[in-house]
Scaffold this motif. Structure first.
Motif, short mmCIF file in Angstrom:
data_model
loop_
_atom_site.label_atom_id
_atom_site.label_comp_id
_atom_site.label_asym_id
_atom_site.label_seq_id
_atom_site.Cartn_x
_atom_site.Cartn_y
_atom_site.Cartn_z
N ARG A 57 -10.01 0.26 -4.88
CA ARG A 57 -8.92 -0.66 -4.59
C ARG A 57 -9.29 -1.56 -3.42
NH1 ARG A 57 -4.48 2.46 -2.71
NH2 ARG A 57 -4.97 3.67 -4.55
N ASN A 58 -9.89 -0.98 -2.37
CA ASN A 58 -10.31 -1.78 -1.22
C ASN A 58 -11.39 -2.78 -1.60
OD1 ASN A 58 -8.54 -0.42 0.43
ND2 ASN A 58 -10.08 0.99 1.23
N MET A 59 -12.33 -2.34 -2.43
CA MET A 59 -13.39 -3.25 -2.88
C MET A 59 -12.80 -4.39 -3.70
SD MET A 59 -16.53 -0.56 -3.74
CE MET A 59 -16.84 -1.35 -5.25
N GLY A 60 -11.82 -4.09 -4.53
CA GLY A 60 -11.17 -5.13 -5.35
C GLY A 60 -10.43 -6.14 -4.50
N VAL B 229 -13.04 -14.46 -2.97
CA VAL B 229 -12.92 -15.53 -3.96
C VAL B 229 -11.88 -16.55 -3.52
CG1 VAL B 229 -12.20 -16.03 -6.33
CG2 VAL B 229 -13.73 -14.13 -5.88
N LYS B 230 -10.75 -16.09 -2.99
CA LYS B 230 -9.71 -17.00 -2.53
C LYS B 230 -10.20 -17.84 -1.36
CE LYS B 230 -5.03 -17.33 -0.92
NZ LYS B 230 -3.90 -16.70 -0.31
N GLY B 231 -10.91 -17.21 -0.43
CA GLY B 231 -11.47 -17.94 0.70
C GLY B 231 -12.48 -18.98 0.26
N PHE B 232 -13.29 -18.65 -0.74
CA PHE B 232 -14.27 -19.60 -1.26
C PHE B 232 -13.57 -20.80 -1.90
CE2 PHE B 232 -16.89 -21.09 -4.82
CZ PHE B 232 -18.00 -21.50 -4.12
#
Length: 78
Positions: A26-29, A36-39
């Protein structure tokens, strides 16, 4: 031979959950989603920054006197 059925993927998923645990997965997800959002935000801001810098340059130039004429050549961006 060659293709994996749904049962193969379920076994692989079960083994991954047993090795890493649900909390770590869950933490990795969430870390991957945040990256991805930051990118995407960075790409969106990266496209807007040069336009803002150009408009700031134009606004910072002093206005010419009535006696001066400035010739410029306008180019269209592709």
């Amino acid at each position: 031979m060659g293709g994996l059925s749904i049962w193969h993927w379920l076994v692989v998923l079960l083994v991954v959950v047993l090795i890493f645990g649900t909390k770590k997965l869950r933490n990795m997800g969430s870390d991957l989603g945040g990256a991805v959002k930051g990118f995407k935000d960075g790409m969106r801001e990266g496209g807007e920054a040069p336009q803002a810098a150009e408009s700031a340059k134009v606004a910072a130039q002093p206005l010419p006197d009535d006696k001066e004429t400035i010739d410029v050549q306008a180019k269209q961006k592709n």
